[in-house]
Design a protein around this motif. Structure first.
Motif, PDB file in Angstrom:
ATOM      1  N   VAL A 143     -19.995 -15.879  50.379  1.00 32.55           N
ATOM      2  CA  VAL A 143     -19.423 -17.110  49.832  1.00 32.55           C
ATOM      3  C   VAL A 143     -20.284 -18.296  50.246  1.00 32.55           C
ATOM      4  O   VAL A 143     -21.143 -18.173  51.112  1.00 32.55           O
ATOM      5  CB  VAL A 143     -17.963 -17.338  50.326  1.00 32.55           C
ATOM      6  CG1 VAL A 143     -17.057 -16.226  49.841  1.00 32.55           C
ATOM      7  CG2 VAL A 143     -17.900 -17.489  51.834  1.00 32.55           C
ATOM      8  N   GLU A 144     -20.034 -19.434  49.620  1.00 31.30           N
ATOM      9  CA  GLU A 144     -20.687 -20.674  50.025  1.00 31.30           C
ATOM     10  C   GLU A 144     -20.028 -21.190  51.304  1.00 31.30           C
ATOM     11  O   GLU A 144     -18.816 -21.024  51.487  1.00 31.30           O
ATOM     12  CB  GLU A 144     -20.560 -21.725  48.922  1.00 31.30           C
ATOM     13  CG  GLU A 144     -21.261 -21.353  47.628  1.00 31.30           C
ATOM     14  CD  GLU A 144     -22.768 -21.277  47.781  1.00 31.30           C
ATOM     15  OE1 GLU A 144     -23.351 -22.091  48.512  1.00 31.30           O
ATOM     16  OE2 GLU A 144     -23.375 -20.384  47.158  1.00 31.30           O
ATOM     17  N   VAL A 145     -20.802 -21.828  52.149  1.00 32.40           N
ATOM     18  CA  VAL A 145     -20.289 -22.358  53.416  1.00 32.40           C
ATOM     19  C   VAL A 145     -19.103 -23.298  53.187  1.00 32.40           C
ATOM     20  O   VAL A 145     -18.142 -23.295  53.953  1.00 32.40           O
ATOM     21  CB  VAL A 145     -21.415 -23.076  54.202  1.00 32.40           C
ATOM     22  CG1 VAL A 145     -20.875 -23.783  55.427  1.00 32.40           C
ATOM     23  CG2 VAL A 145     -22.495 -22.081  54.598  1.00 32.40           C
ATOM     24  N   GLY A 146     -19.147 -24.060  52.111  1.00 31.74           N
ATOM     25  CA  GLY A 146     -18.105 -25.046  51.832  1.00 31.74           C
ATOM     26  C   GLY A 146     -16.710 -24.479  51.641  1.00 31.74           C
ATOM     27  O   GLY A 146     -15.725 -25.193  51.805  1.00 31.74           O
ATOM     28  N   THR A 156     -13.018 -23.354  54.840  1.00 30.68           N
ATOM     29  CA  THR A 156     -12.161 -24.420  55.358  1.00 30.68           C
ATOM     30  C   THR A 156     -11.152 -23.814  56.333  1.00 30.68           C
ATOM     31  O   THR A 156     -10.795 -22.633  56.212  1.00 30.68           O
ATOM     32  CB  THR A 156     -11.420 -25.122  54.211  1.00 30.68           C
ATOM     33  OG1 THR A 156     -10.659 -24.148  53.485  1.00 30.68           O
ATOM     34  CG2 THR A 156     -12.401 -25.816  53.277  1.00 30.68           C
ATOM     35  N   PRO A 157     -10.681 -24.598  57.299  1.00 32.54           N
ATOM     36  CA  PRO A 157      -9.787 -24.054  58.322  1.00 32.54           C
ATOM     37  C   PRO A 157      -8.554 -23.339  57.781  1.00 32.54           C
ATOM     38  O   PRO A 157      -8.129 -22.325  58.336  1.00 32.54           O
ATOM     39  CB  PRO A 157      -9.390 -25.288  59.137  1.00 32.54           C
ATOM     40  CG  PRO A 157     -10.534 -26.226  58.974  1.00 32.54           C
ATOM     41  CD  PRO A 157     -11.016 -26.000  57.564  1.00 32.54           C
ATOM     42  N   ASP A 158      -7.986 -23.826  56.688  1.00 36.23           N
ATOM     43  CA  ASP A 158      -6.755 -23.231  56.165  1.00 36.23           C
ATOM     44  C   ASP A 158      -6.993 -22.045  55.227  1.00 36.23           C
ATOM     45  O   ASP A 158      -6.045 -21.408  54.768  1.00 36.23           O
ATOM     46  CB  ASP A 158      -5.907 -24.283  55.464  1.00 36.23           C
ATOM     47  CG  ASP A 158      -6.620 -24.907  54.272  1.00 36.23           C
ATOM     48  OD1 ASP A 158      -7.856 -24.896  54.225  1.00 36.23           O
ATOM     49  OD2 ASP A 158      -5.914 -25.441  53.396  1.00 36.23           O
ATOM     50  N   ARG A 159      -8.245 -21.711  54.980  1.00 39.71           N
ATOM     51  CA  ARG A 159      -8.570 -20.599  54.054  1.00 39.71           C
ATOM     52  C   ARG A 159      -8.169 -19.267  54.678  1.00 39.71           C
ATOM     53  O   ARG A 159      -8.566 -18.935  55.792  1.00 39.71           O
ATOM     54  CB  ARG A 159     -10.065 -20.612  53.739  1.00 39.71           C
ATOM     55  CG  ARG A 159     -10.532 -19.563  52.756  1.00 39.71           C
ATOM     56  CD  ARG A 159     -10.048 -19.886  51.348  1.00 39.71           C
ATOM     57  NE  ARG A 159     -10.363 -18.819  50.427  1.00 39.71           N
ATOM     58  CZ  ARG A 159     -11.356 -18.858  49.546  1.00 39.71           C
ATOM     59  NH1 ARG A 159     -12.125 -19.919  49.451  1.00 39.71           N
ATOM     60  NH2 ARG A 159     -11.572 -17.836  48.744  1.00 39.71           N
ATOM     61  N   GLU A 160      -7.376 -18.500  53.955  1.00 37.59           N
ATOM     62  CA  GLU A 160      -6.951 -17.186  54.421  1.00 37.59           C
ATOM     63  C   GLU A 160      -8.069 -16.177  54.207  1.00 37.59           C
ATOM     64  O   GLU A 160      -8.664 -16.106  53.128  1.00 37.59           O
ATOM     65  CB  GLU A 160      -5.682 -16.746  53.695  1.00 37.59           C
ATOM     66  CG  GLU A 160      -4.490 -17.591  54.084  1.00 37.59           C
ATOM     67  CD  GLU A 160      -3.179 -17.026  53.561  1.00 37.59           C
ATOM     68  OE1 GLU A 160      -3.138 -15.857  53.134  1.00 37.59           O
ATOM     69  OE2 GLU A 160      -2.202 -17.782  53.599  1.00 37.59           O
ATOM     70  N   LEU A 161      -8.345 -15.412  55.248  1.00 37.38           N
ATOM     71  CA  LEU A 161      -9.432 -14.437  55.177  1.00 37.38           C
ATOM     72  C   LEU A 161      -9.159 -13.369  54.121  1.00 37.38           C
ATOM     73  O   LEU A 161     -10.082 -12.905  53.459  1.00 37.38           O
ATOM     74  CB  LEU A 161      -9.653 -13.806  56.554  1.00 37.38           C
ATOM     75  CG  LEU A 161     -10.044 -14.809  57.648  1.00 37.38           C
ATOM     76  CD1 LEU A 161     -10.064 -14.130  59.002  1.00 37.38           C
ATOM     77  CD2 LEU A 161     -11.369 -15.470  57.344  1.00 37.38           C
ATOM     78  N   THR A 216     -14.431  -9.793  49.746  1.00 34.24           N
ATOM     79  CA  THR A 216     -15.229  -8.933  50.618  1.00 34.24           C
ATOM     80  C   THR A 216     -14.564  -8.642  51.952  1.00 34.24           C
ATOM     81  O   THR A 216     -15.126  -7.905  52.765  1.00 34.24           O
ATOM     82  CB  THR A 216     -16.596  -9.585  50.885  1.00 34.24           C
ATOM     83  OG1 THR A 216     -16.388 -10.888  51.422  1.00 34.24           O
ATOM     84  CG2 THR A 216     -17.418  -9.663  49.619  1.00 34.24           C
ATOM     85  N   TRP A 217     -13.381  -9.213  52.238  1.00 36.71           N
ATOM     86  CA  TRP A 217     -12.717  -9.032  53.536  1.00 36.71           C
ATOM     87  C   TRP A 217     -12.129  -7.623  53.608  1.00 36.71           C
ATOM     88  O   TRP A 217     -10.978  -7.367  53.304  1.00 36.71           O
ATOM     89  CB  TRP A 217     -11.644 -10.100  53.748  1.00 36.71           C
ATOM     90  CG  TRP A 217     -11.034 -10.100  55.121  1.00 36.71           C
ATOM     91  CD1 TRP A 217      -9.763  -9.772  55.445  1.00 36.71           C
ATOM     92  CD2 TRP A 217     -11.664 -10.463  56.352  1.00 36.71           C
ATOM     93  NE1 TRP A 217      -9.553  -9.898  56.798  1.00 36.71           N
ATOM     94  CE2 TRP A 217     -10.716 -10.327  57.380  1.00 36.71           C
ATOM     95  CE3 TRP A 217     -12.949 -10.880  56.693  1.00 36.71           C
ATOM     96  CZ2 TRP A 217     -10.996 -10.601  58.721  1.00 36.71           C
ATOM     97  CZ3 TRP A 217     -13.229 -11.156  58.024  1.00 36.71           C
ATOM     98  CH2 TRP A 217     -12.266 -11.020  59.012  1.00 36.71           C
ATOM     99  N   ASP A 218     -12.978  -6.665  54.007  1.00 39.75           N
ATOM    100  CA  ASP A 218     -12.551  -5.277  54.141  1.00 39.75           C
ATOM    101  C   ASP A 218     -12.966  -4.773  55.521  1.00 39.75           C
ATOM    102  O   ASP A 218     -13.472  -5.538  56.344  1.00 39.75           O
ATOM    103  CB  ASP A 218     -13.133  -4.416  53.022  1.00 39.75           C
ATOM    104  CG  ASP A 218     -14.660  -4.393  52.993  1.00 39.75           C
ATOM    105  OD1 ASP A 218     -15.303  -4.790  53.993  1.00 39.75           O
ATOM    106  OD2 ASP A 218     -15.220  -3.983  51.971  1.00 39.75           O
TER     107      ASP A 218
END
Length: 75
Positions: free
Chosen positions: A15-18, A21-26, A31-33
């Motif tokens: 993903v892009e660094v932007g 954000t702190p509230d973004r759920e993993l 790709t969160w596997d």
């Protein structure tokens, strides 16, 4: 979270660094596997100069959780 760590996480999550954000759920990242979780465990371990346990990785729900873990473990 320092820029190098954020860049490494963004690269691993493809993903892009932007979007880190702190509230973004993993879980919202496609790709969160299990393979990415292992890679993130290594990246975070390198960042703090120690080991991160699988239990600690499993507890991570948001980007803010990653930041809090890194701050709590930083040597």
């Amino acid at each position: 979270m320092d820029a190098a760590l954020k860049d490494a996480l963004a690269t691993e999550l493809q993903v892009e660094v932007g979007v880190l954000t702190p509230d973004r759920e993993l879980a919202s990242f496609e790709t969160w596997d299990s393979a990415v979780k292992l890679s993130v465990m290594v990246i975070l371990g390198d960042a703090v100069g120690g080991q991160i346990s699988p239990k600690e990785i499993a507890a991570l729900k948001t980007v803010a959780d990653i930041e809090a873990l890194v701050l709590s473990k930083k040597k």
